[in-house]
Design a protein around this motif. Structure first.
Motif, PDB file in Angstrom:
ATOM      1  N   ALA A  65       0.828  -1.207   0.000  1.00 59.76           N
ATOM      2  CA  ALA A  65       0.000   0.000   0.000  1.00 59.76           C
ATOM      3  C   ALA A  65       0.863   1.259   0.000  1.00 59.76           C
ATOM      4  O   ALA A  65       0.566   2.226  -0.712  1.00 59.76           O
ATOM      5  CB  ALA A  65      -0.928  -0.016   1.214  1.00 59.76           C
ATOM      6  N   LYS A  66       1.942   1.247   0.774  1.00 58.95           N
ATOM      7  CA  LYS A  66       2.830   2.408   0.817  1.00 58.95           C
ATOM      8  C   LYS A  66       3.527   2.607  -0.529  1.00 58.95           C
ATOM      9  O   LYS A  66       3.657   3.737  -1.017  1.00 58.95           O
ATOM     10  CB  LYS A  66       3.859   2.238   1.932  1.00 58.95           C
ATOM     11  CG  LYS A  66       4.735   3.456   2.159  1.00 58.95           C
ATOM     12  CD  LYS A  66       5.619   3.301   3.393  1.00 58.95           C
ATOM     13  CE  LYS A  66       6.443   4.568   3.655  1.00 58.95           C
ATOM     14  NZ  LYS A  66       7.260   4.449   4.894  1.00 58.95           N
ATOM     15  N   ALA A  67       3.978   1.511  -1.150  1.00 53.38           N
ATOM     16  CA  ALA A  67       4.664   1.611  -2.441  1.00 53.38           C
ATOM     17  C   ALA A  67       3.732   2.123  -3.537  1.00 53.38           C
ATOM     18  O   ALA A  67       4.185   2.769  -4.485  1.00 53.38           O
ATOM     19  CB  ALA A  67       5.230   0.253  -2.829  1.00 53.38           C
ATOM     20  N   LEU A  68       2.437   1.847  -3.404  1.00 53.93           N
ATOM     21  CA  LEU A  68       1.461   2.279  -4.407  1.00 53.93           C
ATOM     22  C   LEU A  68       0.788   3.591  -4.020  1.00 53.93           C
ATOM     23  O   LEU A  68      -0.245   3.954  -4.596  1.00 53.93           O
ATOM     24  CB  LEU A  68       0.410   1.183  -4.627  1.00 53.93           C
ATOM     25  CG  LEU A  68       0.928  -0.138  -5.203  1.00 53.93           C
ATOM     26  CD1 LEU A  68      -0.202  -1.135  -5.366  1.00 53.93           C
ATOM     27  CD2 LEU A  68       1.643   0.070  -6.528  1.00 53.93           C
ATOM     28  N   ASN A  69       1.380   4.293  -3.061  1.00 53.38           N
ATOM     29  CA  ASN A  69       0.924   5.638  -2.685  1.00 53.38           C
ATOM     30  C   ASN A  69      -0.510   5.666  -2.178  1.00 53.38           C
ATOM     31  O   ASN A  69      -1.262   6.621  -2.432  1.00 53.38           O
ATOM     32  CB  ASN A  69       1.059   6.606  -3.873  1.00 53.38           C
ATOM     33  CG  ASN A  69       2.472   6.666  -4.415  1.00 53.38           C
ATOM     34  OD1 ASN A  69       3.367   7.199  -3.773  1.00 53.38           O
ATOM     35  ND2 ASN A  69       2.678   6.082  -5.592  1.00 53.38           N
ATOM     36  N   CYS A  70      -0.900   4.613  -1.457  1.00 54.04           N
ATOM     37  CA  CYS A  70      -2.261   4.537  -0.932  1.00 54.04           C
ATOM     38  C   CYS A  70      -2.382   5.238   0.420  1.00 54.04           C
ATOM     39  O   CYS A  70      -1.396   5.371   1.160  1.00 54.04           O
ATOM     40  CB  CYS A  70      -2.688   3.073  -0.765  1.00 54.04           C
ATOM     41  SG  CYS A  70      -2.902   2.178  -2.308  1.00 54.04           S
ATOM     42  N   ALA A  71      -3.594   5.641   0.755  1.00 54.10           N
ATOM     43  CA  ALA A  71      -3.908   6.146   2.091  1.00 54.10           C
ATOM     44  C   ALA A  71      -4.306   4.953   2.960  1.00 54.10           C
ATOM     45  O   ALA A  71      -5.191   4.169   2.581  1.00 54.10           O
ATOM     46  CB  ALA A  71      -5.044   7.151   2.020  1.00 54.10           C
ATOM     47  N   ILE A  72      -3.644   4.800   4.094  1.00 54.93           N
ATOM     48  CA  ILE A  72      -3.948   3.686   5.009  1.00 54.93           C
ATOM     49  C   ILE A  72      -5.097   4.103   5.914  1.00 54.93           C
ATOM     50  O   ILE A  72      -5.032   5.151   6.572  1.00 54.93           O
ATOM     51  CB  ILE A  72      -2.719   3.311   5.860  1.00 54.93           C
ATOM     52  CG1 ILE A  72      -1.473   3.165   4.984  1.00 54.93           C
ATOM     53  CG2 ILE A  72      -2.999   2.041   6.655  1.00 54.93           C
ATOM     54  CD1 ILE A  72      -1.567   2.116   3.916  1.00 54.93           C
ATOM     55  N   ASN A  73      -6.137   3.313   5.963  1.00 60.69           N
ATOM     56  CA  ASN A  73      -7.281   3.643   6.798  1.00 60.69           C
ATOM     57  C   ASN A  73      -6.957   3.431   8.278  1.00 60.69           C
ATOM     58  O   ASN A  73      -6.276   2.466   8.640  1.00 60.69           O
ATOM     59  CB  ASN A  73      -8.491   2.800   6.396  1.00 60.69           C
ATOM     60  CG  ASN A  73      -9.062   3.232   5.059  1.00 60.69           C
ATOM     61  OD1 ASN A  73      -9.067   4.419   4.745  1.00 60.69           O
ATOM     62  ND2 ASN A  73      -9.518   2.272   4.269  1.00 60.69           N
ATOM     63  N   GLU A  74      -7.448   4.341   9.107  1.00 60.44           N
ATOM     64  CA  GLU A  74      -7.192   4.248  10.543  1.00 60.44           C
ATOM     65  C   GLU A  74      -7.762   2.959  11.124  1.00 60.44           C
ATOM     66  O   GLU A  74      -7.202   2.390  12.064  1.00 60.44           O
ATOM     67  CB  GLU A  74      -7.788   5.459  11.270  1.00 60.44           C
ATOM     68  CG  GLU A  74      -7.061   6.765  11.008  1.00 60.44           C
ATOM     69  CD  GLU A  74      -5.629   6.734  11.527  1.00 60.44           C
ATOM     70  OE1 GLU A  74      -5.372   6.101  12.575  1.00 60.44           O
ATOM     71  OE2 GLU A  74      -4.753   7.345  10.872  1.00 60.44           O
ATOM     72  N   GLU A  75      -8.846   2.506  10.571  1.00 61.33           N
ATOM     73  CA  GLU A  75      -9.440   1.244  11.034  1.00 61.33           C
ATOM     74  C   GLU A  75      -9.948   0.462   9.838  1.00 61.33           C
ATOM     75  O   GLU A  75     -10.623   1.006   8.963  1.00 61.33           O
ATOM     76  CB  GLU A  75     -10.585   1.510  12.017  1.00 61.33           C
ATOM     77  CG  GLU A  75     -11.232   0.221  12.540  1.00 61.33           C
ATOM     78  CD  GLU A  75     -12.304   0.478  13.585  1.00 61.33           C
ATOM     79  OE1 GLU A  75     -11.934   0.904  14.712  1.00 61.33           O
ATOM     80  OE2 GLU A  75     -13.496   0.285  13.280  1.00 61.33           O
TER      81      GLU A  75
END
Length: 474
Positions: A65-75
């Motif tokens: 997810a980080k490599a694909l520039n995604c926003a990580i959901n808090e939950e």
């Protein structure tokens, strides 16, 4: 009639390369073992069994997810996706539905009309179902066997927006994604079934069709190319395109109707009662990403002085990039040319991976070419001899030994001069044609000298020498 624009979105299911399954401790290293031997009450869904989340799988998914520039959901939250299929032992799949791990990323590809940004809708975690082994073809098989060794393997599903505009772009996206996953060291593309694709495809203004479980990169392009043609033919005949799920029959290169397209409410999603929500957004800061394909391509251009096209090819897979860096010291430019333009073609012809070519032998071959000890033609012959030995399970000879054994050393100046003189005497008609202004006669004479020296001279150099000698005789 103006052809309608093709609209494609992909759902990519990627097995994470963990040692144990998503919700239990069973080994994921099952492919060479007997069916149904890597199972336990949890991955078989037996009554009373309780799942427990694999922390490494979560870390791997966050890395992607980080490599694909995604926003990580808090939950994020696991849900049960309910449906019946023989290889789904619990009659439900643990997945993520309305609260995925990550959303709204992007991946850049070389599209049909230049560089394009393909949006990533979501990345979520889930478990793989078991495997159906069809005895015969999927549509005409005599019977089907079920292997639950695969049940519970950690998966991430990467869903794109419908941003792709051709089957070729879809394959380019998958190749770029595969390379990225390999660089992250979360995925092994050489494991059977490690990546599978569902493709949603429509022609603008028509119903969407889903093509399920395509298991190869080439297969995606073939399946979508067939589907574009099928849908366009239906429109030309004035027929309606049905909203349905289709299956790709790889052996025949066609898609066949499987069932009507399910709606989300058909799966009766509800939160998984045995698993707490995930709150892992804070883990991302501790994740260090390696050098990814785009960054490595830029470094290859600046560090080794090679062309952008060669750099793009050589960074298209982690093992290929590592191979190039290992052989580049012999001569970066020559190593790039010979790896990208010659070696990959020979490997593809034999259905080999880059690991089939011994690095030290390739470096020696590059050194021979650089030192002008052999011609390009002889170098290709040596390359083929080495790879054919590997294919036969034999120990390949060193390039210098092959040169000595077959007499492939480049002809010396005196030898070449003598051969030129012989050809001028032996081919008076061609010489006369040259003096008459027929320049193609010079190419014929060069070919005759090359024949005499068995390709052990440089054609361009021969052309110059022959012209000089003929012009002196005028």
């Amino acid at each position: 009639m103006e052809e309608r624009e093709t609209i494609i979105g992909l759902e990519i299911h990627c097995q994470l390369d963990t040692r144990s399954k998503m919700f239990c401790g069973c080994s994921t290293d099952f492919r060479d073992d007997e069916p149904n031997t890597h199972t336990c009450p949890v991955c078989l869904g037996l009554p009373g069994s309780m799942p427990m989340v694999n922390k490494r799988a979560i870390e791997f998914a966050l890395k992607v997810a980080k490599a694909l520039n995604c926003a990580i959901n808090e939950e994020s939250e696991f849900s049960r996706k309910n449906y019946f299929y023989p290889d789904l032992d619990k009659a439900y799949q643990i997945t993520q539905y309305d609260k995925p791990l990550a959303e709204w990323g992007k991946l850049l590809i070389d599209g049909d009309n230049g560089e394009r940004e393909i949006r990533i809708t979501r990345i979520h975690l889930e478990e793989d179902p078991g495997r159906s082994v069809h005895m015969g073809t999927t549509d005409r098989g005599k019977y089907t066997l079920i292997d639950y060794n695969r049940a519970g393997i950690p998966l991430i599903e990467i869903v794109t927006e419908p941003d792709l505009r051709s089957p070729k772009e879809a394959r380019k996206f998958l190749n770029k994604l595969r390379a990225t996953l390999e660089y992250l060291n979360v995925f092994d593309s050489e494991k059977e079934g490690s990546l599978r694709v569902d493709a949603n495809i429509s022609l603008k203004g028509s119903e969407r069709v889903e093509v399920k479980n395509i298991s190869s990169y080439k297969g995606v392009e073939k399946a979508l190319t067939f589907e574009v043609t099928r849908q366009r033919n239906l429109i030309r005949r004035g027929q309606r395109i049905a909203r349905e799920t289709r299956h790709f029959v790889e052996a025949r290169g066609v898609t066949t109707s499987s069932r009507s397209k399910e709606e989300e409410n058909d799966y009766r999603y509800f939160p998984e009662p045995d698993l707490l929500p995930l709150r892992v957004a804070s883990w991302v800061d501790a994740i260090d990403l390696p050098e990814l394909p785009d960054a490595r391509r830029e470094r290859f251009v600046s560090q080794y002085g090679i062309s952008s096209e060669h750099a793009k090819t050589l960074t298209g897979g982690l093992k290929l990039a590592e191979f190039y860096e290992a052989v580049a010291p012999a001569d970066p430019a020559l190593a790039a040319t010979w790896t990208a333009d010659y070696l990959l073609g020979e490997l593809n012809y034999r259905d080999f991976t880059i690991e089939a070519m011994p690095r030290e032998l390739f470096k020696e071959l590059i050194t021979l070419v650089k030192g002008d000890a052999i011609t390009d033609k002889s170098a290709v012959e040596i390359l083929r001899i080495i790879l054919d030995a590997v294919k036969e399970g034999k120990e390949p000879e060193r390039p210098q030994a092959i040169v000595d054994r077959l007499g492939l050393a480049k002809s010396s100046g005196d030898q070449v001069t003598q051969m030129i003189d012989e050809v001028i005497v032996e081919q008076p008609a061609a010489v006369a044609d040259y003096y008459a202004g027929k320049m193609q006669a010079l190419n014929f004479l060069v070919g005759q000298v090359m024949k005499k020296c068995r390709g052990r001279a440089d054609p361009g150099h021969l052309n110059i020498l022959l012209k000089e000698k003929l012009d002196k005789k005028v």
